[in-house]
Scaffold this active site. Structure first.
Site, PDB file in Angstrom:
ATOM      1  NE  ARG A 213      -2.749  -1.427   3.439  1.00  0.00           N
ATOM      2  CZ  ARG A 213      -3.190  -2.608   3.853  1.00  0.00           C
ATOM      3  NH1 ARG A 213      -4.009  -3.317   3.097  1.00  0.00           N
ATOM      4  NH2 ARG A 213      -2.824  -3.092   5.018  1.00  0.00           N
ATOM      5  CG  PHE A 229     -11.234  -8.167  -5.647  1.00  0.00           C
ATOM      6  CD1 PHE A 229     -12.256  -9.096  -5.716  1.00  0.00           C
ATOM      7  CD2 PHE A 229     -10.477  -7.940  -6.794  1.00  0.00           C
ATOM      8  CE1 PHE A 229     -12.523  -9.801  -6.889  1.00  0.00           C
ATOM      9  CE2 PHE A 229     -10.737  -8.630  -7.973  1.00  0.00           C
ATOM     10  CZ  PHE A 229     -11.758  -9.556  -8.019  1.00  0.00           C
ATOM     11  CG  ASP A 251     -15.432  -6.112  -1.587  1.00  0.00           C
ATOM     12  OD1 ASP A 251     -14.213  -6.263  -1.366  1.00  0.00           O
ATOM     13  OD2 ASP A 251     -16.268  -7.004  -1.349  1.00  0.00           O
ATOM     14  CB  SER A 252     -19.022  -8.853  -4.482  1.00  0.00           C
ATOM     15  OG  SER A 252     -18.240  -9.648  -3.608  1.00  0.00           O
ATOM     16  CG  ASP A 298      -5.338  -7.610  -2.529  1.00  0.00           C
ATOM     17  OD1 ASP A 298      -4.841  -8.744  -2.687  1.00  0.00           O
ATOM     18  OD2 ASP A 298      -5.412  -7.045  -1.425  1.00  0.00           O
ATOM     19  CB  CYS A 338      -3.614 -13.891  -1.062  1.00  0.00           C
ATOM     20  SG  CYS A 338      -5.395 -14.121  -1.202  1.00  0.00           S
TER      21      CYS A 338
END
Length: 394
Positions: A213, A229, A251-252, A298, A338
């Site tokens: 970040r 995300f 984002d969902s 991400d 990830c």
């Protein structure tokens, strides 16, 4: 202290002699009767030679090693391990920092405590067990944590409802095991954020992206940023501090969007550069115009186990194709995986394939990974899970 014993098949001790911290179920010749999941067991060779002590569990990984030396697994043991972990965080400068009170104190195998994660958010430690053995030892570990951390923490929140094997039927409930606090604001590199350790993902925040970040902040000036995300919006408010022209967070999860908006407001109240959208990532990218010149991808882990690897790589390729198609010329793409089972080469090839499919000329500017407070045990390369690329797209 006497521990029940497990004997290995002949020759199956080789990986343990190289200090790999797992014993697989197929390596076990026989076990002493009465061993239950979560018990501490002594691992012996076929001929009875001591190899290790560890937590027994049901599954392909049958024992997670706590020590390669014979010892008592007691409060002094836990204190020694936690003290060692703290010294690493002091050494790298994330503990006791004036502008950062957010870091990972214990990272499972990376800190020789397989099955245990502890994240620090200000005066609250969030402790998470990923094995029944660590769950069984939680109170002793919590007491040892208080001893080691001293006045660094006032509270310990135990959060393992979603990380323990459901078949163990432990009836586990999340909650404070030491202290109690409604103050859920922590500081990372001078920026504030709310931590949802009650219902949020992981321990409430993705601590592993702190350095990435900060890198993004240095590229944000004057750019139009899309944070896909976004979860709690970490990349978004770093981009704003870096001087981004606008930042859109997607984002969902409606709850994630709500938390993102609260975090942005905490740092930049009333700043109209930011907008948040609850939407499916693929659909949003498909419908967006060529509006952005800095995009962050991400996503959550696309593959939790090796059987899902093929589909995961297809997913990473598809997602990155969309980003390459939409990003402006001269744009910068931060893209991550990830998924532990996805190797650096797997991920890089998926992104390369996406670039070729989108017919964009792409340069690698940075190859990213997890920060130093998420260390990788040199004998356990599986612990290297976070992969990232920063790409310049012509």
């Amino acid at each position: 202290m006497k521990y029940r014993q497990i004997y290995l098949k002949k020759g199956k001790e080789d990986s343990l002699k190289r200090f790999h911290p797992w014993v697989f179920s197929g390596a076990i010749k026989h076990a002493e009767p009465g061993i239950e999941e979560g018990d501490i067991v002594k691992v012996l060779t076929d001929s009875g030679e001591f190899i290790a002590l560890g937590h027994y569990q049901i599954g392909s990984i049958a024992v997670r090693v706590l020590s390669f030396q014979e010892c008592d697994i007691n409060s002094l043991f836990w204190q020694s391990k936690l003290q060692s972990a703290l010294e690493v965080r002091v050494c790298i400068g994330v503990a006791d920092s004036s502008d950062n009170n957010t870091y990972r104190l214990v990272h499972g195998e990376g800190d020789n405590l397989p099955g245990l994660v502890i994240d620090i958010y200000g005066k609250t430690a969030v402790m998470q067990a990923h094995s029944v053995g660590m769950h069984v030892c939680r109170n002793e570990i919590a007491n040892s944590l208080v001893t080691v951390m001293g006045n660094r923490i006032d509270n310990i929140y135990y959060k393992s409802e979603t990380t323990l094997p459901y078949k163990a039927e432990l009836g586990q409930e999340n909650g404070f095991v030491y202290g109690n606090s409604e103050d859920n604001i922590a500081i990372e590199n001078g920026l504030k954020f709310h931590v949802d350790w009650l219902k949020g993902q992981k321990t409430g925040f993705f601590v592993d992206q702190r350095e990435n970040r900060a890198l993004l902040e240095s590229y944000a000036r004057g750019r139009k940023v899309l944070n896909m995300f976004c979860y709690t919006g970490g990349f978004s408010f770093y981009a704003m501090r870096g001087g981004a022209e606008l930042v859109h967070s997607v984002d969902s999860s409606a709850k994630a969007i709500e938390l993102t908006e609260r975090n942005v407001e905490l740092n930049y109240p009333g700043d109209n550069r930011h907008a948040a959208y609850c939407a499916d990532a693929f659909k949003y990218l498909e419908e967006s115009g060529n509006n952005y010149d800095l995009i962050i991808l991400d996503p959550p882990a696309f593959a939790k186990h090796r059987a899902a690897l093929h589909n995961a790589l297809k997913g990473y390729t598809r997602l990155n194709v969309k980003a390459f198609e939409k990003i402006k010329p001269g744009g910068i793409l931060f893209t991550f995986s990830c998924s532990q089972v996805v190797t650096k080469d797997n991920f890089r090839n998926a992104v390369f394939t996406a670039a070729a499919m989108a017919k964009r000329n792409v340069r690698i500017m940075h190859q990213l990974h997890q920060p130093a407070d998420h260390p990788v045990n040199i004998y356990h390369p599986e612990g290297e899970y976070l992969k990232g690329l920063v790409l310049y797209v012509e």
